[in-house]
Design an enzyme around this catalytic site. Structure first.
Site, short mmCIF file in Angstrom:
data_model
loop_
_atom_site.label_atom_id
_atom_site.label_comp_id
_atom_site.label_asym_id
_atom_site.label_seq_id
_atom_site.Cartn_x
_atom_site.Cartn_y
_atom_site.Cartn_z
N CYS A 135 -5.56 -2.83 0.64
CA CYS A 135 -5.36 -3.90 -0.35
C CYS A 135 -4.28 -4.89 0.07
O CYS A 135 -4.44 -6.11 -0.08
CB CYS A 135 -5.00 -3.28 -1.69
SG CYS A 135 -3.83 -1.94 -1.58
N GLN A 162 4.52 -3.19 -4.04
CA GLN A 162 3.17 -2.71 -4.36
C GLN A 162 3.10 -2.01 -5.72
O GLN A 162 3.97 -1.21 -6.08
CB GLN A 162 2.66 -1.80 -3.24
CG GLN A 162 2.51 -2.56 -1.94
CD GLN A 162 1.91 -1.78 -0.79
OE1 GLN A 162 2.36 -1.95 0.34
NE2 GLN A 162 0.94 -0.94 -1.04
N ARG A 262 6.95 0.55 -3.21
CA ARG A 262 6.28 0.68 -4.51
C ARG A 262 7.23 0.16 -5.58
O ARG A 262 8.40 0.55 -5.61
CB ARG A 262 5.94 2.15 -4.77
CG ARG A 262 5.08 2.38 -5.98
CD ARG A 262 3.62 2.09 -5.76
NE ARG A 262 2.99 2.97 -4.81
CZ ARG A 262 1.85 2.67 -4.16
NH1 ARG A 262 1.24 1.51 -4.37
NH2 ARG A 262 1.34 3.52 -3.30
N HIS A 269 -0.21 -6.36 -6.28
CA HIS A 269 0.68 -6.22 -5.13
C HIS A 269 1.29 -7.59 -4.82
O HIS A 269 0.59 -8.61 -4.86
CB HIS A 269 -0.09 -5.76 -3.90
CG HIS A 269 -0.45 -4.30 -3.90
ND1 HIS A 269 -0.19 -3.44 -4.94
CD2 HIS A 269 -1.05 -3.54 -2.94
CE1 HIS A 269 -0.61 -2.23 -4.63
NE2 HIS A 269 -1.15 -2.26 -3.43
#
Ligand code: HSE
Length: 366
Positions: A135, A162, A262, A269
């Site tokens: 992604c 993300q 993260r 994202h």
């Protein structure tokens, strides 16, 4: 009539794929067969036309009768089933959202607004497996594909932010549970410092839900995504280089590296990019190239109101727009460009390239 099978359509990526296919009225003029690993004989999704009862996702006879198999079931399923189908001499097309076959020599990573020529060449030369990309990589290429197209990129570092969705549905739920635990502490009568002390205690406490992330994400971040590699990178960081170059079909690989982090976004994202250009070029020309590369990228002017309004997960979630903003030359020198981009991880990052390659393969077979 083409026979097309859908496996893993109920999971997170699969259900976003179904939603998009229904929105775009993609289900027509072919026989759609839905598979299941747990509810054989059950009812398939409501797609506006009748479909047979759910079939067993491990039934190789039925799978081998398909012209196209579309799977969002995950790598374990792919690794188990795909070789079996190939052993039987299956000649159908395998379209897969998982990473299982991504780096195989006889597969193509699909992102047609960026690599339609690579896809068309694959179809012409008989490639049968078409795989959705990572992604973060897909979203980066949707955002700055114009610079690659104009052969301007010497190297890139991508520092990512993300969303929880990239880790899975359970992680999204855990993020909300963490937010809830923190929210329960809120008390407007306390000072900010007192509030922070209570929240930090809560995050470090035994009751704080960290089963899936392994650490607090709400009110914090996790600078580690996926497995460790010998190089010191995480696998997510390694994919930046490997997949970017495979998608673009470069003959001289372009270095791409950075740290993947993260953060507590739900399904978008974001990435902060440092781009070393092969040569100095005027900023307005670079912006024009970025903005003109595809129908979904949208350049956000480098000012505060535009950035706050349009360049965040909150603004982008659930949309196909890929905004890219904060574009400017860096103090490092005239060949250094910086930009920030955001994209929906479940749409362009996962389901949309799969939806589109299915239509491309159908068109190729018609
Ligand atoms: N690996 C990505 C992530 C999602 O963890 O965010 C899938 O491409």
């Amino acid at each position: 009539m083409l026979k097309i099978g859908f496996i893993g359509w109920r999971g997170m990526v699969g259900s976003v794929l179904m939603e998009r296919m229904i929105q775009e009225r993609d289900f027509h003029d072919y026989e759609a067969i839905f598979f299941t690993t747990s509810n054989i004989g059950g009812k398939g999704p409501d797609i506006g036309m009748s479909t047979p009862a759910l079939q067993d996702a491990y039934d190789l006879d039925i799978l081998a009768s398909l012209d196209i198999a579309v799977t969002c079931q995950g790598s374990d399923y792919t690794k188990k089933i795909y070789p079996e189908l190939k052993k039987r001499g299956w000649k159908g097309y395998w379209i897969d959202a998982s990473s299982g076959l991504r780096m195989e020599n006889d597969s193509i990573i699909v992102l047609d607004p960026v690599n339609r020529a690579v896809i068309d060449n694959g179809l012409k030369t008989g490639i049968k497996s078409y795989i959705g990309g990572n992604c973060t990589v897909s979203l980066m290429l949707m955002a700055i594909g114009g610079l690659f197209e104009n052969n301007l990129v010497e190297w890139i570092t991508s520092m990512t932010y993300q969303a929880a969705s990239g880790a899975g549905a359970n992680n999204m739920k855990e993020l909300v549970a963490q937010m809830t635990a923190i929210g329960a502490i809120n008390n407007p009568d306390l000072s900010a410092v007192e509030l922070d002390r209570l929240i930090t205690n809560e995050m470090r406490g035994k009751a704080f839900p960290i089963e899936f992330f392994g650490a607090p994400l709400a009110g914090s971040l996790i600078p580690w995504i996926d497995a460790a590699l010998e190089s010191g990178q995480t696998k997510e960081e390694w994919k930046g280089y490997a997949e970017t170059n495979k998608i673009l079909g470069t003959t001289t690989p372009i270095p791409v590296d950075g740290i993947c982090v993260r953060v507590s976004a739900m399904r978008c994202h974001s990435q902060g990019l440092t781009i070393k250009l092969k040569k100095d070029a005027p900023l307005d020309e670079l912006i024009e190239m970025i903005a003109g590369a595809n129908d979904w990228v949208k350049v956000v002017p480098n000012d505060k109101p535009s950035t706050l309004a349009g360049l965040s997960p909150a603004a982008v979630s659930g949309t196909l727009t890929v905004p890219v903003g904060r574009i400017r030359k860096m103090k490092l020198g005239p060949e250094f460009l910086t930009a920030f981009t955001v994209g929906d991880q479940l749409l362009w990052g996962a389901a949309e390239p799969i939806r589109r390659i299915l239509n491309i393969v159908i068109e190729h077979l018609s």
